[in-house]
Design an enzyme around this catalytic site. Structure first.
Site, PDB file in Angstrom:
ATOM      1  N   GLY A 172      46.785  32.502  32.457  1.00 17.94           N
ATOM      2  CA  GLY A 172      46.526  33.247  33.695  1.00 17.94           C
ATOM      3  C   GLY A 172      45.509  32.549  34.552  1.00 17.94           C
ATOM      4  O   GLY A 172      45.178  31.381  34.320  1.00 17.94           O
ATOM      5  N   ASN A 173      45.007  33.232  35.574  1.00 17.71           N
ATOM      6  CA  ASN A 173      43.966  32.668  36.423  1.00 17.71           C
ATOM      7  C   ASN A 173      42.976  33.760  36.807  1.00 17.71           C
ATOM      8  O   ASN A 173      43.150  34.926  36.439  1.00 17.71           O
ATOM      9  CB  ASN A 173      44.584  31.993  37.659  1.00 17.71           C
ATOM     10  CG  ASN A 173      45.349  32.989  38.502  1.00 17.71           C
ATOM     11  OD1 ASN A 173      44.771  33.876  39.110  1.00 17.71           O
ATOM     12  ND2 ASN A 173      46.676  32.862  38.520  1.00 17.71           N
ATOM     13  N   ARG A 174      41.965  33.410  37.578  1.00 19.63           N
ATOM     14  CA  ARG A 174      40.839  34.335  37.811  1.00 19.63           C
ATOM     15  C   ARG A 174      41.014  35.229  39.032  1.00 19.63           C
ATOM     16  O   ARG A 174      40.088  35.938  39.423  1.00 19.63           O
ATOM     17  CB  ARG A 174      39.556  33.527  37.956  1.00 19.63           C
ATOM     18  CG  ARG A 174      39.031  32.989  36.627  1.00 19.63           C
ATOM     19  CD  ARG A 174      37.863  32.029  36.857  1.00 19.63           C
ATOM     20  NE  ARG A 174      37.025  32.423  37.956  1.00 19.63           N
ATOM     21  CZ  ARG A 174      36.455  31.583  38.820  1.00 19.63           C
ATOM     22  NH1 ARG A 174      36.641  30.286  38.697  1.00 19.63           N
ATOM     23  NH2 ARG A 174      35.693  32.031  39.799  1.00 19.63           N
ATOM     24  N   SER A 175      42.189  35.244  39.620  1.00 18.70           N
ATOM     25  CA  SER A 175      42.344  36.062  40.838  1.00 18.70           C
ATOM     26  C   SER A 175      42.143  37.545  40.525  1.00 18.70           C
ATOM     27  O   SER A 175      42.753  38.096  39.617  1.00 18.70           O
ATOM     28  CB  SER A 175      43.731  35.843  41.444  1.00 18.70           C
ATOM     29  OG  SER A 175      43.940  36.775  42.474  1.00 18.70           O
TER      30      SER A 175
END
Ligand code: PMT
Length: 404
Positions: A209-212
């Site tokens: 995933g990512n930090r958005s």
């Protein structure tokens, strides 16, 4: 900013939820609105006018005849002054009288004479709310263009659980903002915004995933709603509360987001892709939790579909969306990289954000962006709250779209 300087007549009627109007009043004042409170004679039994008078620095209007003697704020001038008339809480009695044009107190006569949009927030006992008269009356008000917000379900003053609670202040504020923006620059358009970060599952308990956080996309959706648009927000893995007056659609993976966006593209006038979409996903999703048997583990990844690229292809055929905005999150060569994406994805506007620092970009409440146009023009926006950045971006979108 939509509330700044706006004239709001806040009608408070006689129900136990009247005390919650104090918080609403205070929030409206903090948001820069000018608030004139009008209480029904019954309301003053539940909350003191002095509270509202102190918050608004204006005398509270209650009695038509008292008013005519003491000030020029008679019901006609109140009606003309209002940008919006908000009745919160609205009792079943007041709702019924609004429907029939009965004007036997100052609030009702103000409502009868008021050309401004009306927001009604019902709050009452669950049986009174469920009564066919109340239901029919609310339908009539909605048909006449009033915004009906709530009521919520929960514990009522009687101790019973049911539908009849005044909605919370943030929902009331959202309804007021949306009502004020109804005739805004995006009125009549369908806007699709994506927000958050997609997650690509590795096994039943892990993902890439990512930090958005979704904050930027949510701010854009809210700002578009406040400009009169009908907004759909496709959100991936965010922890933010749902936004009132916006169709919320939850997805998890890049594939799900791709499908949700492409299905809606034919009915979308403006697409804003603020989501951080995975470029790669695991080739295989393990059926069971991956065990730490080996010393190292190699993951094989494959490309996901590029949503904006697919939109560009589909757009050529249908003409929709009329305007497409992309975002570029970069840690180096911001402008050059964003310009390549702008051209490749055939966008009408690219919002480039440098995400190498800790004060803007992912997760935080503010952003520092540069708007890039296909003709090479650039607009640098300073560090500002994401809500303000969203308003700037949409103002530029409206201007470029009108020119196109
Ligand atoms: O959510 P926040 O915490 O508020 O953070 C906001 C943000 C930093 C995530 C946001 O402002 C932002 O920059 N979003 C885009 C991040 C990104 O994925 O950029 P990109 O350069 O990888 O992608 C370029 C564009 O293509 C984006 O509009 C993206 O949505 C789109 N894309 C990407 C991959 C893919 N498979 N399909 C796409 O359409």
């Amino acid at each position: 900013m939509i509330l700044e300087g706006k004239h709001i007549v806040l009608g408070v009627t006689g129900g136990i939820a009247a005390y919650k109007a104090v918080e609403l009043c205070s929030s409206l004042i903090k948001a820069g609105a000018e608030v004139q409170v009008v209480m029904t004679p019954a309301a003053v039994h539940f909350v003191g006018p002095l509270t509202f008078q102190t918050l608004t620095a204006r005398p509270v209007s209650i009695d038509t005849f008292q008013l005519l003697r003491d000030t020029d704020m008679a019901h006609i001038s109140l009606s003309a002054w209002a940008d919006v008339l908000v009745i919160a809480p609205a009792t079943a009695n007041t709702i019924a009288k609004l429907v029939h044009g009965i004007a036997d107190n100052l609030l009702l006569s103000t409502a009868l004479a008021c050309p401004a949009p009306l927001v009604v927030a019902p709050a009452m006992d669950a049986d009174m709310y469920a009564h066919p008269s109340t239901q029919a009356n609310l339908r009539v008000l909605a048909e006449r263009g009033a915004t009906i917000v709530g009521p919520d379900e929960g514990r009522l003053a009687s101790g019973r659980i049911g539908r009849g609670r005044l909605v919370n202040t943030s929902e009331l504020l959202a309804a007021i903002r949306a009502t004020l923006g109804r005739q805004g620059a995006l009125a009549g358009t369908h806007v699709l915004v994506t927000a958050g970060g997609t997650r690509e599952p590795l096994d039943p308990v892990r993902h890439l995933g990512n930090r958005s956080s979704g904050k930027m996309g949510y701010a854009l959706a809210e700002a578009a709603r406040d400009m009169g648009a009908k907004v759909t927000l496709v959100h991936a893995n965010t922890q933010l509360p749902a936004i009132c007056g916006i169709e919320m659609l939850a997805v998890e993976t890049a594939t799900e987001m791709h499908q949700a966006v492409l299905e809606r593209v034919p009915h979308t006038d403006l697409l804003i892709m603020a989501a951080a979409v995975a470029d790669y996903r695991p080739v295989q999703r393990a059926e069971h939790k991956i065990k730490k048997d080996a010393d190292d583990l190699t993951l094989q990844l494959e490309r996901t579909l590029d949503i904006l690229q697919a939109v560009a292809d589909q757009r050529t055929a249908s003409g929709n969306p009329g305007f497409v905005v992309g975002f570029a999150a970069e840690t180096q060569d911001l402008i050059a990289n964003a310009q390549v994406k702008l051209a490749k994805k055939r966008l009408d506007l690219m919002v480039a954000n440098d995400v190498s620092g800790s004060d803007s970009g992912f997760e935080v409440g503010q952003n520092r962006v540069i708007l890039l146009q296909p003709d090479g023009k650039q607009e640098v926006l300073s560090l500002m709250p994401k809500s303000e950045a969203a308003e700037h971006i949409l103002a530029r979108v409206v201007e470029l779209w009108r020119r196109a």
